[in-house]
Write a protein that holds these residues in place. Structure first.
Motif, PDB file in Angstrom:
ATOM      1  N   GLY A 126       0.809  -1.206   0.000  1.00 17.66           N
ATOM      2  CA  GLY A 126       0.000   0.000   0.000  1.00 17.66           C
ATOM      3  C   GLY A 126       0.845   1.260   0.000  1.00 17.66           C
ATOM      4  O   GLY A 126       2.028   1.251   0.337  1.00 17.66           O
ATOM      5  N   SER A 127       0.228   2.359  -0.403  1.00 16.38           N
ATOM      6  CA  SER A 127       0.877   3.671  -0.348  1.00 16.38           C
ATOM      7  C   SER A 127       0.738   4.225   1.061  1.00 16.38           C
ATOM      8  O   SER A 127      -0.309   4.077   1.699  1.00 16.38           O
ATOM      9  CB  SER A 127       0.228   4.633  -1.347  1.00 16.38           C
ATOM     10  N   VAL A 128       1.786   4.887   1.560  1.00 21.39           N
ATOM     11  CA  VAL A 128       1.765   5.332   2.952  1.00 21.39           C
ATOM     12  C   VAL A 128       1.859   6.849   3.114  1.00 21.39           C
ATOM     13  O   VAL A 128       1.536   7.374   4.184  1.00 21.39           O
ATOM     14  CB  VAL A 128       2.888   4.650   3.759  1.00 21.39           C
ATOM     15  N   SER A 129       2.289   7.571   2.083  1.00 20.70           N
ATOM     16  CA  SER A 129       2.381   9.035   2.228  1.00 20.70           C
ATOM     17  C   SER A 129       2.631   9.674   0.869  1.00 20.70           C
ATOM     18  O   SER A 129       3.051   9.007  -0.083  1.00 20.70           O
ATOM     19  CB  SER A 129       3.506   9.418   3.199  1.00 20.70           C
ATOM     20  N   TYR A 130       2.370  10.974   0.813  1.00 18.66           N
ATOM     21  CA  TYR A 130       2.706  11.762  -0.367  1.00 18.66           C
ATOM     22  C   TYR A 130       4.125  12.299  -0.234  1.00 18.66           C
ATOM     23  O   TYR A 130       4.603  12.590   0.875  1.00 18.66           O
ATOM     24  CB  TYR A 130       1.758  12.950  -0.515  1.00 18.66           C
ATOM     25  N   VAL A 131       4.810  12.461  -1.376  1.00 19.64           N
ATOM     26  CA  VAL A 131       6.099  13.166  -1.424  1.00 19.64           C
ATOM     27  C   VAL A 131       6.022  14.136  -2.610  1.00 19.64           C
ATOM     28  O   VAL A 131       6.575  13.878  -3.682  1.00 19.64           O
ATOM     29  CB  VAL A 131       7.292  12.194  -1.576  1.00 19.64           C
ATOM     30  N   PRO A 132       5.322  15.274  -2.427  1.00 19.59           N
ATOM     31  CA  PRO A 132       5.051  16.161  -3.563  1.00 19.59           C
ATOM     32  C   PRO A 132       6.316  16.803  -4.124  1.00 19.59           C
ATOM     33  O   PRO A 132       7.296  17.033  -3.414  1.00 19.59           O
ATOM     34  CB  PRO A 132       4.121  17.215  -2.951  1.00 19.59           C
ATOM     35  N   LEU A 299      -0.527  17.793   6.774  1.00 21.76           N
ATOM     36  CA  LEU A 299      -0.527  18.965   5.896  1.00 21.76           C
ATOM     37  C   LEU A 299      -1.094  18.630   4.519  1.00 21.76           C
ATOM     38  O   LEU A 299      -1.762  19.459   3.896  1.00 21.76           O
ATOM     39  CB  LEU A 299       0.909  19.498   5.762  1.00 21.76           C
ATOM     40  N   LEU A 300      -0.834  17.406   4.041  1.00 19.28           N
ATOM     41  CA  LEU A 300      -1.214  17.040   2.675  1.00 19.28           C
ATOM     42  C   LEU A 300      -2.245  15.917   2.610  1.00 19.28           C
ATOM     43  O   LEU A 300      -2.601  15.497   1.513  1.00 19.28           O
ATOM     44  CB  LEU A 300       0.035  16.621   1.889  1.00 19.28           C
ATOM     45  N   GLN A 301      -2.733  15.457   3.754  1.00 20.83           N
ATOM     46  CA  GLN A 301      -3.618  14.295   3.727  1.00 20.83           C
ATOM     47  C   GLN A 301      -4.725  14.404   4.760  1.00 20.83           C
ATOM     48  O   GLN A 301      -4.604  15.119   5.753  1.00 20.83           O
ATOM     49  CB  GLN A 301      -2.809  13.024   4.003  1.00 20.83           C
ATOM     50  N   ARG A 302      -5.817  13.686   4.489  1.00 20.46           N
ATOM     51  CA  ARG A 302      -6.926  13.596   5.437  1.00 20.46           C
ATOM     52  C   ARG A 302      -6.700  12.429   6.391  1.00 20.46           C
ATOM     53  O   ARG A 302      -5.933  11.513   6.084  1.00 20.46           O
ATOM     54  CB  ARG A 302      -8.236  13.397   4.692  1.00 20.46           C
ATOM     55  N   ALA A 303      -7.356  12.443   7.516  1.00 22.04           N
ATOM     56  CA  ALA A 303      -7.263  11.333   8.462  1.00 22.04           C
ATOM     57  C   ALA A 303      -7.798  10.062   7.800  1.00 22.04           C
ATOM     58  O   ALA A 303      -8.862  10.062   7.168  1.00 22.04           O
ATOM     59  CB  ALA A 303      -8.058  11.651   9.729  1.00 22.04           C
ATOM     60  N   GLY A 304      -7.038   8.975   7.940  1.00 20.57           N
ATOM     61  CA  GLY A 304      -7.464   7.699   7.377  1.00 20.57           C
ATOM     62  C   GLY A 304      -7.174   7.525   5.896  1.00 20.57           C
ATOM     63  O   GLY A 304      -7.513   6.489   5.314  1.00 20.57           O
ATOM     64  N   GLN A 305      -6.555   8.531   5.261  1.00 14.36           N
ATOM     65  CA  GLN A 305      -6.278   8.425   3.825  1.00 14.36           C
ATOM     66  C   GLN A 305      -5.156   7.433   3.542  1.00 14.36           C
ATOM     67  O   GLN A 305      -5.156   6.763   2.507  1.00 14.36           O
ATOM     68  CB  GLN A 305      -5.901   9.804   3.273  1.00 14.36           C
ATOM     69  N   PHE A 306      -4.219   7.323   4.473  1.00 12.05           N
ATOM     70  CA  PHE A 306      -3.108   6.377   4.327  1.00 12.05           C
ATOM     71  C   PHE A 306      -3.074   5.442   5.528  1.00 12.05           C
ATOM     72  O   PHE A 306      -3.485   5.814   6.630  1.00 12.05           O
ATOM     73  CB  PHE A 306      -1.777   7.130   4.212  1.00 12.05           C
ATOM     74  N   PRO A 307      -2.603   4.220   5.308  1.00 11.37           N
ATOM     75  CA  PRO A 307      -2.148   3.625   4.044  1.00 11.37           C
ATOM     76  C   PRO A 307      -3.317   3.370   3.101  1.00 11.37           C
ATOM     77  O   PRO A 307      -4.442   3.161   3.552  1.00 11.37           O
ATOM     78  CB  PRO A 307      -1.480   2.313   4.479  1.00 11.37           C
ATOM     79  N   SER A 308      -3.013   3.361   1.827  1.00 13.57           N
ATOM     80  CA  SER A 308      -4.047   3.229   0.802  1.00 13.57           C
ATOM     81  C   SER A 308      -3.746   2.031  -0.106  1.00 13.57           C
ATOM     82  O   SER A 308      -2.595   1.811  -0.475  1.00 13.57           O
ATOM     83  CB  SER A 308      -4.107   4.498  -0.041  1.00 13.57           C
ATOM     84  N   PRO A 309      -4.790   1.261  -0.466  1.00 16.41           N
ATOM     85  CA  PRO A 309      -4.574   0.116  -1.355  1.00 16.41           C
ATOM     86  C   PRO A 309      -4.574   0.464  -2.840  1.00 16.41           C
ATOM     87  O   PRO A 309      -4.449  -0.429  -3.688  1.00 16.41           O
ATOM     88  CB  PRO A 309      -5.773  -0.789  -1.036  1.00 16.41           C
ATOM     89  N   VAL A 310      -4.716   1.758  -3.158  1.00 13.96           N
ATOM     90  CA  VAL A 310      -4.758   2.161  -4.563  1.00 13.96           C
ATOM     91  C   VAL A 310      -3.416   1.864  -5.221  1.00 13.96           C
ATOM     92  O   VAL A 310      -2.373   2.341  -4.762  1.00 13.96           O
ATOM     93  CB  VAL A 310      -5.107   3.646  -4.695  1.00 13.96           C
TER      94      VAL A 310
END
Length: 451
Positions: A126-132, A299-310
């Motif tokens: 799964g994805s765990v965080s953004y790295v913009p 700062l860049l994510q909502r609660a519960g958005q990560f980890p994501s199975p997308v």
């Protein structure tokens, strides 16, 4: 004349052993075979998870390394040791996972650095965080990366994920190494310093480089702006591992309303990537750890958005998909990890147990009957030898020897232990012994009458 001696007949050596002895020799080999088959299934099909695994993270002062350390604390509560291996970043993490000679089980890998073939040989939990990717530049009005043509651009140090992604984005806009654009191998604070001191016209910041503090400091410098990716949606179509995210007005500084308007950014995600040999039980634990570490709003994510199975770059493992779909199984919710794992592995054995045990249960009675009757049949073999000897005896010594052997057979029956179900066979055998004894007597009378 020496007395004739017959060779004593071979009788069962275990004739005095009880029913338990027969059951032991009947059921024992089947139980041994079943135990070996069970051990083989456990070893090959569903082995126990290792107690120690290794993750390749990042530099000791990086967020990737700190994330891995947080995973280690969560896994330690379940008796699993997670060894955190420092690295230069996502590029080296991926190289370690692909190298069979390196003892690494999983790694934190930024999207955009793996080829299709490399990605298919691994699996994602799964994805765990953004790295913009955040582009700061001198001046105003920059909306296209192609406008950086001919300028001095800091794209990240050699071998970093920031540099690999920056070069891909610039190449998509017609800017390649060796052209008129000067690509500087710096990142982070060094690149920001070059921008402020007018040694660079633009910088690509990502991950630990794009901290809230550093972005605020740059935006407070007169003449420095942040690029708004107006074409963010187009980038996500061209590069499937990218997402479109936003910096809302005031998210960096509410009091000064920084930024003053929404800034559109593009961002790969960091994925928790593992080798396909990772034990399924550990997969669940790692995703659970990721939920605890990354589940809060940021700062860049909502609660519960990560980890994501997308799925982005690496295929999501079947175990991860199952976990994201239905969570932990009942056993792992109700029991401690190791106890639940033992119970789960035991359930895996039910099918081979059913395949082995039911035919064995039908076979045991037949084997037991054969073993008991085989002892009786060996007495009949000895009795038949005596009867044949009676047909060819020519003297009283021979008759006496046969009677001695017959007495030996009959005496051994006194210590023979059989189940009650076979008592009729025992009495029939005694009748046959009497029959042979009578034949010996008849043969003796005939010899005397003839004489």
């Amino acid at each position: 004349m020496p007395r004739h001696r017959m060779k004593r007949p071979h009788l069962p050596p275990d004739h005095a052993k009880g029913i338990l002895h027969d059951l032991t020799w009947t059921v024992g080999p089947l139980l041994l075979a079943f135990a070996l088959a069970t051990a083989l299934v456990v070893w090959l099909v569903n082995p126990a998870p290792p107690r120690t695994i290794t993750i390749s993270a990042g530099q000791p002062d990086s967020s990737l390394y700190q994330t891995a350390q947080q995973y280690a604390k969560v896994l330690a509560r379940n008796g699993i040791t997670l060894e955190v291996l420092p690295s230069d970043g996502s590029v080296q993490n991926l190289e370690r996972l692909l190298d069979p000679n390196v003892q690494v089980d999983l790694a934190l890998v930024q999207g955009g650095i793996a080829t299709k073939e490399q990605a298919l040989s691994l699996m994602s939990l799964g994805s765990v965080s953004y790295v913009p990717i955040v582009v700061f530049y001198r001046g105003k009005g920059l909306t296209l990366l192609s406008q950086l043509e001919g300028k001095r651009v800091a794209v990240g140090r050699a071998g970093s994920g920031t540099r690999m992604l920056s070069l891909k984005l610039l190449e998509a806009n017609g800017i390649t190494p060796g052209g008129s654009t000067q690509l500087l191998p710096t990142d982070g604070l060094q690149a920001a310093t070059q921008l402020v001191s007018d040694e660079a016209d633009a910088v690509f910041l990502s991950g630990d480089s794009a901290t809230r503090g550093l972005m605020l400091r740059l935006l407070k410098v007169p003449g420095i702006s942040v690029m708004d990716f107006n074409e963010a949606r187009a980038y996500t179509r061209i590069f499937p591992y990218l997402d479109e995210i936003e910096l809302p007005p005031g998210v960096l500084d509410l009091g000064r309303r920084i930024p003053p308007q929404t800034v559109h950014l593009i961002s790969p995600t960091v994925e928790l990537v593992a080798r396909t040999s990772l034990h399924p039980a550990l997969s669940d634990l790692l995703i659970e750890a990721a939920q605890e570490v990354h589940g809060m709003a940021g700062l860049l994510q909502r609660a519960g958005q990560f980890p994501s199975p997308v799925a982005h770059e690496f295929p999501i493992s079947e175990d991860a998909s199952r976990y994201f779909r239905s969570g932990k199984s009942f056993l792992y919710r109700a029991l401690p990890f190791w106890l639940a794992n033992i119970a789960d592995r035991a359930l895996v054995l039910l099918l081979p147990v059913a395949v082995l045990i039911f035919p064995a249960l039908r076979l045991v009675p037949a084997l037991y009957r054969w073993r008991v009757r085989s002892r009786i049949y060996r007495y009949y073999g000895a009795l038949l030898a005596v009867e044949r000897g009676a047909m060819h005896m020519s003297s009283d010594d021979e008759r006496h020897a046969l009677l001695v052997e017959l007495d030996y057979i009959e005496e051994s029956l006194d210590t023979l232990k059989l189940p009650l179900a076979y008592a009729d066979a025992l009495y029939v055998l005694r009748e046959h012994i009497g029959f042979v004894r009578s034949r010996l007597a008849t043969a003796s009378r005939k010899e005397k009458h003839t004489a």
